[in-house]
Design a protein around this motif. Structure first.
Motif, PDB file in Angstrom:
ATOM      1  N   VAL A  41      46.651  41.966  33.713  1.00 28.16           N
ATOM      2  CA  VAL A  41      48.093  42.093  33.506  1.00 28.16           C
ATOM      3  C   VAL A  41      48.551  43.519  33.813  1.00 28.16           C
ATOM      4  CG1 VAL A  41      49.964  41.899  31.825  1.00 28.16           C
ATOM      5  CG2 VAL A  41      48.096  40.247  31.792  1.00 28.16           C
ATOM      6  N   LEU A  44      48.643  44.055  37.591  1.00 29.54           N
ATOM      7  CA  LEU A  44      49.798  43.386  38.183  1.00 29.54           C
ATOM      8  C   LEU A  44      51.087  44.138  37.871  1.00 29.54           C
ATOM      9  CD1 LEU A  44      48.865  39.659  37.492  1.00 29.54           C
ATOM     10  CD2 LEU A  44      49.019  40.749  39.718  1.00 29.54           C
ATOM     11  N   LYS A  45      51.205  44.607  36.621  1.00 31.15           N
ATOM     12  CA  LYS A  45      52.394  45.366  36.251  1.00 31.15           C
ATOM     13  C   LYS A  45      52.462  46.700  36.997  1.00 31.15           C
ATOM     14  CE  LYS A  45      53.235  43.455  31.644  1.00 31.15           C
ATOM     15  NZ  LYS A  45      53.271  43.728  30.200  1.00 31.15           N
ATOM     16  N   THR A 281      49.469  34.671  32.643  1.00 32.27           N
ATOM     17  CA  THR A 281      49.936  36.045  32.400  1.00 32.27           C
ATOM     18  C   THR A 281      51.165  36.089  31.516  1.00 32.27           C
ATOM     19  OG1 THR A 281      51.355  36.054  34.384  1.00 32.27           O
ATOM     20  CG2 THR A 281      49.073  36.789  34.651  1.00 32.27           C
ATOM     21  N   ALA A 286      54.939  39.940  36.585  1.00 29.76           N
ATOM     22  CA  ALA A 286      53.537  40.161  36.950  1.00 29.76           C
ATOM     23  C   ALA A 286      53.061  39.135  37.971  1.00 29.76           C
ATOM     24  CB  ALA A 286      52.656  40.108  35.703  1.00 29.76           C
TER      25      ALA A 286
END
Length: 428
Positions: A41, A44-45, A281, A286
């Motif tokens: 996560v 992705l962020k 997620t 994300a």
């Protein structure tokens, strides 16, 4: 397939931990497992903000102004249509399941009187004082110092600035008659496009890690949050999940069938990678890199639309939130003896759609929106904070389903607009 296997394996292990392990054993095990999911996560962020910013600038700057206006209105129109449809489905499901009615009311009141819920209610009430300002606050938050918005992750402000920047770049590219300025603008456009391509290469690297992250997140979700689905929470859980399933398996396929004149099942199947990622997620933002890749590589939507529509949808198109919020609104009406007639339900639907625009594509983003919905119903701050605190107990599970709905809606709307605007790459 690797992601799906990771999800199934993680879910099975998580359920086994829930059934066989003690809370102390589960907590001890999760401190070693959960970081592998949190890492996914976080990665992705890490790339969400540059993906949104660069993709929207390139998308807005790539479309001729006249065409941008037409396509842009189509995208926004589709998002609003699906949001209103989702809110209507949510209101109908909430009315049908009627949480907190009759015998179930006593169980809810028992939970609401617990010290844990009261403490959570007080915490959320304090947070609401600074974060909740109604629709006007959402409007004002769209226009913020872009550097501050980038650092704070204010997605509405990032989207607003990026679209305006891309449009301004396009206007200058089309209107400039000076060769020197034209050359500089074209070089800037090439640099931004190159930056976007670099970010997407990072996306490819991160996606290679996704099955491991999904495996760890599945274990954490099903072992830690499974026990929360008990007693009176079952009614709310089933109602929200039923609404989400109606949207994904009935409403969206029907819309695609009518608009594209094609069998919608193969189209929906292509979207499954992004939907599963969203489910795990719990974040539309994300999941955005995966959504864009699925739209362009698998659905063959042209980049000029996908890079504009999907980042926009990740922030303003929250169909799952629209299904979710009416359930707790009806619960509040039952707990505090409010009469919700047809006109009140219509107002609830409209308020839900407007509030959902400010949800943000982050895990749990819908919780703070309950303050807007419940305030519009006339509840006082204490009553509102109690309902939000009750929602905390079930939100992690509901959030998984509503985020999957959000991302499905983004892809369905994008594909529908692409089909009606000749933006499907038929040569690919």
């Amino acid at each position: 397939m690797r992601i799906f296997i990771g999800f199934l394996a993680g879910s099975a292990i998580g359920c086994a931990m829930w059934l066989l392990g003690t809370p102390e054993q589960t907590t001890s095990a999760l401190q070693y497992i959960k970081p592998f999911g949190d890492l996914l996560v976080s990665m992705l962020k890490m790339i969400v903000v540059p993906v949104i910013c660069l993709s929207l600038i390139v998308g807005a700057a790539s479309l001729p102004i006249q065409r941008f206006g037409k396509v842009g209105l189509k995208v926004i129109g589709w998002y609003l249509l699906c949001s209103f449809l989702a809110a209507a489905v949510g209101a109908l499901m909430a009315t049908a399941f009627n949480p907190g009615s009759e015998a179930a009311l006593q169980a809810w009141e028992s939970i609401a009187s617990s010290s844990q819920v009261q403490e959570a209610a007080q915490l959320k009430a304090v947070q609401a004082e600074t974060k909740q300002g109604g629709i006007l606050s959402i409007l004002l938050s769209m226009f913020e110092n872009p550097f501050s918005a980038l650092s704070n992750g204010n997605f509405l402000a990032i989207i607003t600035f990026s679209i305006l920047f891309g449009l301004a770049l396009r206007v200058l590219l089309e209107g400039s008659k000076e060769a020197k300025q034209q050359s500089a603008l074209n070089k800037l456009m090439e640099m931004i496009s190159a930056g976007r391509d670099i970010i997407f290469k990072l996306v490819d690297w991160i996606l290679e890690y996704t099955p491991i992250g999904v495996f760890a997140l599945s274990i954490a979700n099903f072992s830690a949050y499974g026990p929360k689905i008990a007693g009176p929470y079952v009614e709310v859980t089933l109602g929200v999940i039923a609404g989400v399933l109606v949207m994904i398996f009935i409403a969206y396929p029907l819309l695609l069938a009518v608009v594209t004149k094609r069998n919608p099942i193969p189209i929906m199947k292509i979207m499954q990678e992004a939907i599963i990622t969203a489910f795990i997620t719990r974040s539309s933002a994300a999941t955005l890199p995966v959504s864009i890749r699925v739209a362009e590589d698998d659905l063959k939507v042209k980049n000029e639309l996908a890079s504009f529509s999907l980042p926009l949808g990740a922030t303003i198109n929250m169909d799952g939130v629209c299904v979710h919020l009416p359930m707790f609104a009806i619960l509040a009406a039952n707990m505090f003896s409010l009469d919700l007639g047809f006109s009140a339900l219509v107002v609830l639907v409209i308020t839900t759609v407007l509030a959902s625009i400010g949800a943000g594509g982050v895990p749990g983003g819908s919780l703070m929106l309950l303050f807007i919905i419940l305030q519009a119903m006339g509840l006082d701050p204490t009553q509102i904070s109690i309902i939000v605190a009750l929602a905390l107990g079930i939100n992690p599970i509901l959030d998984m389903f509503e985020t999957a709905n959000n991302v499905t809606g983004d892809l369905v709307c994008t594909y529908a607009v692409a089909s009606t605007s000749d933006l499907i790459d038929k040569s690919a």
